[in-house]
Design an enzyme around this catalytic site. Sequence first.
Site, PDB file in Angstrom:
ATOM      1  N   GLY A  60      43.541  47.776  52.368  1.00 31.66           N
ATOM      2  CA  GLY A  60      43.055  46.913  52.972  1.00 31.66           C
ATOM      3  C   GLY A  60      41.722  47.271  53.831  1.00 31.66           C
ATOM      4  O   GLY A  60      41.244  46.464  54.541  1.00 31.66           O
TER       5      GLY A  60
ATOM      6  N   ASP B 244      35.563  38.801  38.986  1.00 32.21           N
ATOM      7  CA  ASP B 244      36.208  38.731  40.391  1.00 32.21           C
ATOM      8  C   ASP B 244      35.030  39.037  41.042  1.00 32.21           C
ATOM      9  O   ASP B 244      35.298  38.943  42.305  1.00 32.21           O
ATOM     10  CB  ASP B 244      37.414  39.353  40.360  1.00 32.21           C
ATOM     11  CG  ASP B 244      37.191  40.785  40.372  1.00 32.21           C
ATOM     12  OD1 ASP B 244      37.044  41.229  39.275  1.00 32.21           O
ATOM     13  OD2 ASP B 244      37.320  41.561  41.130  1.00 32.21           O
TER      14      ASP B 244
ATOM     15  N   ASP C  52      29.894  41.534  46.587  1.00 36.57           N
ATOM     16  CA  ASP C  52      30.655  42.532  46.190  1.00 36.57           C
ATOM     17  C   ASP C  52      29.924  44.120  45.994  1.00 36.57           C
ATOM     18  O   ASP C  52      30.072  44.632  45.073  1.00 36.57           O
ATOM     19  CB  ASP C  52      31.488  42.465  45.178  1.00 36.57           C
ATOM     20  CG  ASP C  52      32.841  41.720  45.863  1.00 36.57           C
ATOM     21  OD1 ASP C  52      32.702  41.021  47.105  1.00 36.57           O
ATOM     22  OD2 ASP C  52      33.929  41.726  45.484  1.00 36.57           O
TER      23      ASP C  52
ATOM     24  N   GLY D 298      42.538  39.192  44.082  1.00 37.31           N
ATOM     25  CA  GLY D 298      42.394  38.204  45.360  1.00 37.31           C
ATOM     26  C   GLY D 298      41.839  39.249  46.595  1.00 37.31           C
ATOM     27  O   GLY D 298      41.488  40.518  46.454  1.00 37.31           O
TER      28      GLY D 298
ATOM     29  N   GLY E 201      41.756  41.544  48.843  1.00 35.11           N
ATOM     30  CA  GLY E 201      42.729  42.575  49.233  1.00 35.11           C
ATOM     31  C   GLY E 201      42.288  43.144  50.350  1.00 35.11           C
ATOM     32  O   GLY E 201      43.167  43.970  51.250  1.00 35.11           O
ATOM     33  N   ARG E 202      41.078  43.105  50.787  1.00 32.38           N
ATOM     34  CA  ARG E 202      40.761  43.543  52.315  1.00 32.38           C
ATOM     35  C   ARG E 202      39.632  42.869  52.959  1.00 32.38           C
ATOM     36  O   ARG E 202      38.924  43.208  53.732  1.00 32.38           O
ATOM     37  CB  ARG E 202      40.108  45.035  51.858  1.00 32.38           C
ATOM     38  CG  ARG E 202      39.048  45.176  51.072  1.00 32.38           C
ATOM     39  CD  ARG E 202      38.729  46.596  50.906  1.00 32.38           C
ATOM     40  NE  ARG E 202      37.711  46.731  49.762  1.00 32.38           N
ATOM     41  CZ  ARG E 202      36.963  47.822  49.619  1.00 32.38           C
ATOM     42  NH1 ARG E 202      36.899  48.586  50.506  1.00 32.38           N
ATOM     43  NH2 ARG E 202      36.326  47.895  48.452  1.00 32.38           N
TER      44      ARG E 202
HETATM   45  P1  AMP Z   1      36.126  45.332  44.066  1.00 34.63           P
HETATM   46  O1  AMP Z   1      35.973  45.628  42.246  1.00 34.63           O
HETATM   47  O2  AMP Z   1      35.884  46.634  44.836  1.00 34.63           O
HETATM   48  O3  AMP Z   1      35.379  44.236  44.289  1.00 34.63           O
HETATM   49  O4  AMP Z   1      37.416  45.132  43.983  1.00 34.63           O
HETATM   50  C1  AMP Z   1      38.594  44.770  43.174  1.00 34.63           C
HETATM   51  C2  AMP Z   1      39.959  44.441  43.786  1.00 34.63           C
HETATM   52  O5  AMP Z   1      40.602  45.308  44.493  1.00 34.63           O
HETATM   53  C3  AMP Z   1      39.604  43.148  44.872  1.00 34.63           C
HETATM   54  O6  AMP Z   1      40.956  42.423  44.679  1.00 34.63           O
HETATM   55  C4  AMP Z   1      39.717  43.825  46.149  1.00 34.63           C
HETATM   56  O7  AMP Z   1      40.178  42.983  47.238  1.00 34.63           O
HETATM   57  C5  AMP Z   1      40.488  45.250  45.843  1.00 34.63           C
HETATM   58  N1  AMP Z   1      40.541  46.355  46.752  1.00 34.63           N
HETATM   59  C6  AMP Z   1      39.403  47.000  46.596  1.00 34.63           C
HETATM   60  N2  AMP Z   1      39.629  47.907  47.342  1.00 34.63           N
HETATM   61  C7  AMP Z   1      40.875  47.752  48.382  1.00 34.63           C
HETATM   62  C8  AMP Z   1      41.580  48.357  49.403  1.00 34.63           C
HETATM   63  N3  AMP Z   1      40.938  49.659  49.969  1.00 34.63           N
HETATM   64  N4  AMP Z   1      42.764  47.716  50.111  1.00 34.63           N
HETATM   65  C9  AMP Z   1      42.925  46.748  49.382  1.00 34.63           C
HETATM   66  N5  AMP Z   1      42.456  46.003  48.181  1.00 34.63           N
HETATM   67  C10 AMP Z   1      41.340  46.788  47.794  1.00 34.63           C
HETATM   68 MG    MG Z   2      35.473  42.417  44.263  1.00 30.88          MG
END
Ligand code: AMP
Ligand code: MG
Length: 497
Positions: A130, A260, A270, A98, A100-101
């Site tokens: 976040g 995702d 992303d 989801g 997350g940030r």
């Molecule tokens: P990514 O592969 O970087 O696109 O992120 C994978 C998952 O981790 C997604 O659900 C992001 O929202 C979550 N995420 C990555 N970094 C953070 C962070 N610093 N705080 C909260 N959620 C994060």
């Molecule tokens: Mg992502």
Amino acid sequence: MNKAFDGPTGTALNLAWHNEFAGLGEPFYTRLAPTPLPSAYWVARSDKVARLLGLEPAWADSDASLQALTGNRFIDGTDPLASVYSGHQFGVWAGQLGDGRAILLGETGAGLEVQLKGSGATPYSRMGDGRAVLRSSIREFLASEAMYGLGIPTSRALCITGSDAPVRRETVETAAVVTRVAPSFIRFGHFEHFSSREQYDDLRTLADYVIRRYYPACASSEKFAGNPYANLLEAVSERTAVMVAAWQAVGFCHGVMNTDNMSILGLTIDYGPFQFLDGFDPAHICNHSDNQGRYAYNKQPNVAYWNLFCLGQALLPLIGEQELAIAALESYKAVFPAQLEDRMRSKLGLLEARDEDRQLIDATLRLLASEQVDYTIFWRRLSRYVADGATPAAAVPVRDLFIDRAAFDAWLLQYSQRIEAQDAAAAGLSMLATNPKFILRNHLGEEAIQRAKLKDFSGVHTLLRLLDNPFDEHAGFEAQAGFPPDWARSIEISCSS
Ligand code: AMP
Ligand code: MG
């Protein structure tokens, strides 16, 4: 709103807002506000994206804009939310993830969603804070605009705002927020989420929404008549094929092709540990955390298909028959090679297609790989060679890129014979508009980041200007179009962002 906002509210940006995604209902998201950050300042802005959104020029001078886009001011009319999705990460089912940030502020009149990335914790933050650091925010901002400049489907970025608030990664860094923009941020993982939970009504609601808003032809397409969901899978497969072919042709490695991070609209999204190739190493792994090389440059086309297969699996309850899903996915296998061949033909300046082109393309890539010749400089010099009349003298700068001159000469003979009958000037012009002079090399981003950490953002601004028009000559910026320095090899980009 589940999380109360404790800051000023009012108007900012002067845009007409709505939020159709919010109309999907509770299972799809959590309403919440950004978490404020102290001492906000501008880092960079894209005028092009501002115009796209219909912002008035004064937006950039407004403290209300700065505060709103850092999450410090609630914009009247927005309906902020974080959406829920799941996904496969590095080939393994990861369950719920989801936003997350990232917080979706809503949609503007131009039909574009606006998200704040790095705007504080959400119910989907899991162990994360976040936040996003300045370093990765600069990379995402510049990469979005660079990809757009190259003509590659991508999310866009309006601006970066920074804060002195500390953020802990391997070291202590500072926080930043990227305002990013796309028609939709829906991912393959959104579909996987509802399918894996057997929430098939929600799955159908989501698919119908995506078809109605973004793929209206799928509702009535004759290909899979009466099966809009098979049509959707086919259309997404095609768009993904177009996107990945563009990546391969320009030498872009995404780095984290988890399901995702795959846009349902076939946009590059992303940006994390991505890299534009320096030397042409087909097996290059850009993500330091990718120990197995799952997302190596030459694996991207197959990984995209694997991801589409996951999407197909998720849509299966709606599509009904497995044979239909498999048939819909076939379009990837047809479109990807055709797209890539077209793009490589353009890079070579071949004005019309011939059957034997595939052979020349393969020979060219083998030649580049044998010495890991700089991918971008090779194509740019080759363009110049053709534009200058393809004379032996004009070949010298291309030839200089190779140690094995005999191998190069043999290739050049084959190439020259192929382009002999063409109008060299026309081919050269087309090549110069196809093969960029400027790409966002790791070391260029790194230099801009180091200066930005000292609050000198001019390096970011200069790169934005060059990458906005990467095919232009930009006299005086030869250094940014040159070979990477030796230290570029030691840059390690990981998932940490
Ligand atoms: P990514 O592969 O970087 O696109 O992120 C994978 C998952 O981790 C997604 O659900 C992001 O929202 C979550 N995420 C990555 N970094 C953070 C962070 N610093 N705080 C909260 N959620 C994060
Ligand atoms: Mg992502």
